[in-house]
Design a protein around this motif. Structure first.
Motif, short mmCIF file in Angstrom:
data_model
loop_
_atom_site.label_atom_id
_atom_site.label_comp_id
_atom_site.label_asym_id
_atom_site.label_seq_id
_atom_site.Cartn_x
_atom_site.Cartn_y
_atom_site.Cartn_z
N ARG A 171 -1.31 7.23 -5.93
CA ARG A 171 -1.38 6.53 -4.84
C ARG A 171 -0.68 5.21 -5.97
O ARG A 171 -1.43 5.18 -6.99
N ARG A 172 -1.00 3.97 -5.14
CA ARG A 172 -0.64 2.85 -5.89
C ARG A 172 -1.01 1.65 -4.36
O ARG A 172 -0.88 1.85 -3.53
N ARG A 173 -1.80 0.59 -5.03
CA ARG A 173 -1.67 -0.76 -4.45
C ARG A 173 -1.86 -1.97 -4.84
O ARG A 173 -2.45 -1.39 -6.43
N ALA A 174 -1.02 -2.76 -4.97
CA ALA A 174 -0.86 -4.06 -5.26
C ALA A 174 -1.27 -4.97 -4.66
O ALA A 174 -1.03 -4.97 -3.38
N ILE A 175 -1.51 -6.23 -4.88
CA ILE A 175 -1.70 -7.58 -4.42
C ILE A 175 -1.06 -8.86 -5.21
O ILE A 175 -0.84 -8.71 -6.27
N ILE A 176 -0.67 -9.82 -3.95
CA ILE A 176 -0.39 -10.43 -4.13
C ILE A 176 -0.83 -11.85 -4.02
O ILE A 176 -1.14 -12.21 -2.82
N ASP A 177 -1.18 -12.54 -4.82
CA ASP A 177 -1.81 -14.71 -4.11
C ASP A 177 -1.25 -15.55 -5.37
O ASP A 177 -1.53 -15.30 -6.81
N GLY A 178 -0.20 -16.32 -4.94
CA GLY A 178 -0.08 -17.11 -5.15
C GLY A 178 1.48 -16.17 -6.59
O GLY A 178 2.16 -15.50 -5.95
N ASP A 209 0.85 -1.39 0.00
CA ASP A 209 -0.06 -0.52 0.29
C ASP A 209 1.09 1.24 0.52
O ASP A 209 1.51 1.20 0.78
N LEU A 210 0.42 1.90 -0.93
CA LEU A 210 1.11 3.10 -1.20
C LEU A 210 0.10 4.55 -1.29
O LEU A 210 -0.39 4.67 -2.48
N SER A 211 0.02 4.92 0.09
CA SER A 211 -0.46 6.00 0.06
C SER A 211 -0.31 7.80 -0.20
O SER A 211 0.74 7.46 -0.85
N ARG A 212 -1.58 8.24 -1.14
CA ARG A 212 -1.29 8.90 -1.94
C ARG A 212 -0.40 10.59 -1.08
O ARG A 212 -1.02 10.45 0.17
N ASP A 213 0.60 11.37 -0.92
CA ASP A 213 0.89 12.90 -0.72
C ASP A 213 1.02 13.40 -1.14
O ASP A 213 1.21 13.81 -2.69
N ASN A 214 2.03 14.34 -0.92
CA ASN A 214 2.15 15.78 -2.05
C ASN A 214 3.29 15.40 -2.63
O ASN A 214 3.43 15.69 -4.48
N LEU A 215 3.58 14.07 -3.03
CA LEU A 215 4.61 14.03 -4.07
C LEU A 215 4.53 12.66 -4.60
O LEU A 215 5.01 12.90 -6.24
N LEU A 258 -0.97 -8.18 -8.82
CA LEU A 258 -2.00 -6.91 -9.55
C LEU A 258 -1.12 -5.27 -8.66
O LEU A 258 -1.78 -5.71 -7.53
N ILE A 259 -1.59 -4.53 -9.68
CA ILE A 259 -0.93 -3.36 -9.30
C ILE A 259 -2.08 -2.09 -9.59
O ILE A 259 -2.70 -2.43 -10.83
N ALA A 260 -2.35 -1.95 -8.64
CA ALA A 260 -3.38 -0.64 -9.05
C ALA A 260 -3.03 0.64 -9.14
O ALA A 260 -2.38 1.08 -7.95
N ARG A 261 -3.12 1.12 -10.21
CA ARG A 261 -2.66 3.31 -10.27
C ARG A 261 -3.46 4.17 -9.81
O ARG A 261 -4.65 3.83 -10.76
N GLY A 262 -3.17 5.23 -9.18
CA GLY A 262 -4.17 5.98 -9.19
C GLY A 262 -5.39 5.18 -8.16
O GLY A 262 -5.70 4.58 -7.08
N ASP A 263 -6.43 6.21 -8.37
CA ASP A 263 -7.14 5.81 -7.96
C ASP A 263 -8.13 4.81 -8.35
O ASP A 263 -8.92 4.75 -9.25
N ASP A 264 -7.78 3.17 -8.72
CA ASP A 264 -7.91 2.09 -9.66
C ASP A 264 -8.18 2.69 -10.74
O ASP A 264 -9.65 1.51 -10.89
N GLU A 265 -7.70 3.62 -11.24
CA GLU A 265 -8.03 3.36 -13.36
C GLU A 265 -7.40 2.66 -13.85
O GLU A 265 -7.54 2.31 -15.68
N LYS A 297 -0.53 14.94 -4.73
CA LYS A 297 -0.67 14.33 -6.06
C LYS A 297 -2.18 13.69 -6.75
O LYS A 297 -2.40 12.46 -6.39
N ASN A 298 -2.37 14.35 -7.73
CA ASN A 298 -3.63 13.86 -8.96
C ASN A 298 -4.75 13.42 -8.24
O ASN A 298 -5.56 12.30 -8.56
N ALA A 299 -5.55 14.16 -6.80
CA ALA A 299 -6.32 13.46 -6.16
C ALA A 299 -7.73 14.58 -7.13
O ALA A 299 -7.21 15.54 -7.38
N PRO A 300 -8.47 13.62 -7.07
CA PRO A 300 -9.65 13.76 -7.39
C PRO A 300 -10.26 15.33 -6.39
O PRO A 300 -9.57 15.06 -5.30
N PRO A 301 -10.76 16.78 -6.97
CA PRO A 301 -11.47 17.40 -6.15
C PRO A 301 -12.42 17.05 -4.95
O PRO A 301 -13.11 15.89 -5.02
N GLY A 302 -11.31 17.63 -3.75
CA GLY A 302 -12.74 17.32 -2.25
C GLY A 302 -12.31 15.30 -2.09
O GLY A 302 -12.51 15.43 -0.66
#
Length: 401
Positions: free
Chosen positions: A324-331, A315-321, A335-342, A393-398
């Motif tokens: 957001r990134r999140r990855a899961i490993i199963d076996g 889990d790499l939570s979003r910050d000023n630099l 799977l890597i998700a970038r941004g807001d799972d886009e 960084k790259n957060a949607p408005p709000g």
């Protein structure tokens, strides 16, 4: 929360020393690396329970060390929104659990991030090496001085009778960039990876000295030692250098060694995560896990039992630099998700450890299964909104996470 691990056999409660070596990659000599960069750790690995597929919680210290000590993912922890994260007192750190049980937590570090007040939370004795300042690069080398300071702190805080146990955390920084040359280290060359290898060799000597000293102490036979890394390091993989920003294997696949009295040496190839370290440390120390933690104690596995595989979350939570990134490993799959799972990337990290061939389109059924698992796991990780005025960084408005 996960189901509890099978109860471990009756055994003596132990002190635990956690050694994190900053930026230490998984491709160490015992894993097939061609250079003898870590002779002491290589010898230690032969005596340890060694996890060949261990994962850090994130790819940067400020998002991996505190979550390890709390037993949660960064995204769910109260914090501010800056790269050098400040964690808030609502987080329950490992040292606070130990203090409530009548034990001690101590730490010595050599990087200015650890001046961060939140990283001191729960520790009874906490020190930063003299001369540590925020600079780029920071003053180096520090490994030999850190080993000397660690010995003093352990000697000061250990209970010879063993009634009061001790948890100690030492963070060795020298492999962190900038990489410098050491006069008494082998000359591996002038390229960044060459100089990094020299840093690993230099740190290996200091860490080996510390562990050998621990084993000679009267309380050494009642002490478990854990060696791992807060994250790895990139040397051009996917066009990246250093660490942070992404969750590639070179950044989150790390060594994980347990030297535990009575635990027979072996290699375990089941993927495991640093999310399991807090409950494992508490279990080794004979401390009840209350309130419960996300992870699961690995103690029964350390002593020879088999635990079922579980999915890994990085889990790499979003910050000023960083976005957001999140990855899961199963076996074998990751799977890597970038941004807001886009955007999605899927790899077979056993057959393709350098993540060169994405499988999202080539193996659509498995991609759908992995995405479903990702959604299920993410649904169980609440997104804590950050405090303060950081522009994310790259957060949607709000959006404040």
């Amino acid at each position: 929360m996960t189901d509890a691990a099978p109860p471990a056999p009756a055994r003596e409660a132990l002190n635990v020393v956690l050694i994190l070596i900053d930026s230490m990659r998984a491709d160490m000599p015992w894993a097939g690396y061609r250079r003898k960069t870590a002779p002491r750790l290589t010898a230690l690995e032969k005596r340890s329970v060694s996890y060949t597929r261990a994962y850090s919680l994130s790819s940067v210290t400020a998002r991996s060390a505190a979550p390890l000590l709390v037993g949660k993912y960064a995204s769910e922890m109260p914090r501010n929104g800056y790269f050098f994260t400040q964690w808030y007192p609502e987080n329950l750190f490992l040292g606070e659990r130990l203090k409530a049980a009548g034990h001690r937590a101590v730490a010595t570090h050599a990087h200015s991030y650890f001046y961060n007040k939140s990283m001191q939370q729960g520790f009874d004795d906490y020190a930063i090496l003299p001369g540590t300042i925020y600079d780029d690069p920071e003053p180096k080398p520090t490994s030999e001085r850190l080993t000397a300071a660690a010995k003093r702190m352990l000697a000061k805080n250990a209970d010879p009778g063993g009634q009061r146990r001790m948890f100690a955390y030492f963070h060795f920084m020298d492999p962190h960039h900038e990489y410098i040359e050491h006069d008494d280290a082998p000359d591996f060359g002038e390229e960044p990876r060459d100089r990094y290898d020299g840093e690993i060799w230099f740190t290996d000597r200091a860490v080996g000295d510390l562990i050998a000293w621990i084993e000679k102490q009267p309380w050494g036979k009642r002490t478990a030692v854990i060696v791992s890394a807060d994250h790895g390091e990139c040397f051009g993989e996917h066009g990246q250098i250093r660490h942070g920003y992404e969750l590639w294997e070179s950044l989150i696949h790390v060594p994980l060694l347990f030297l535990v009295p009575g635990a027979a040496p072996r290699r375990i190839h089941t993927p495991r995560s640093h999310i399991d370290l807090a409950p494992t440390i508490l279990d080794l120390m004979g401390v009840e896990v209350t309130p419960p933690l996300r992870g699961q104690s690995l103690v029964s596995e350390l002593f020879g039992s088999s635990l079922p595989p579980r999915p890994i979350v990085a889990d790499l939570s979003r910050d000023n630099l960083q976005d957001r990134r999140r990855a899961i490993i199963d076996g074998d799959l990751k799977l890597i998700a970038r941004g807001d799972d886009e955007r999605w990337l899927m790899y077979d990290v056993v057959k393709d450890p350098k993540e060169r061939t994405t499988l999202t389109e080539k193996r659509p059924d498995e991609f759908r299964r992995m995405k479903k698992l990702y959604d299920e796991l993410s649904a169980g990780i609440p997104n804590e909104e950050v405090h303060g005025d950081a522009v994310l960084k790259n957060a949607p408005p709000g959006r404040r996470w």
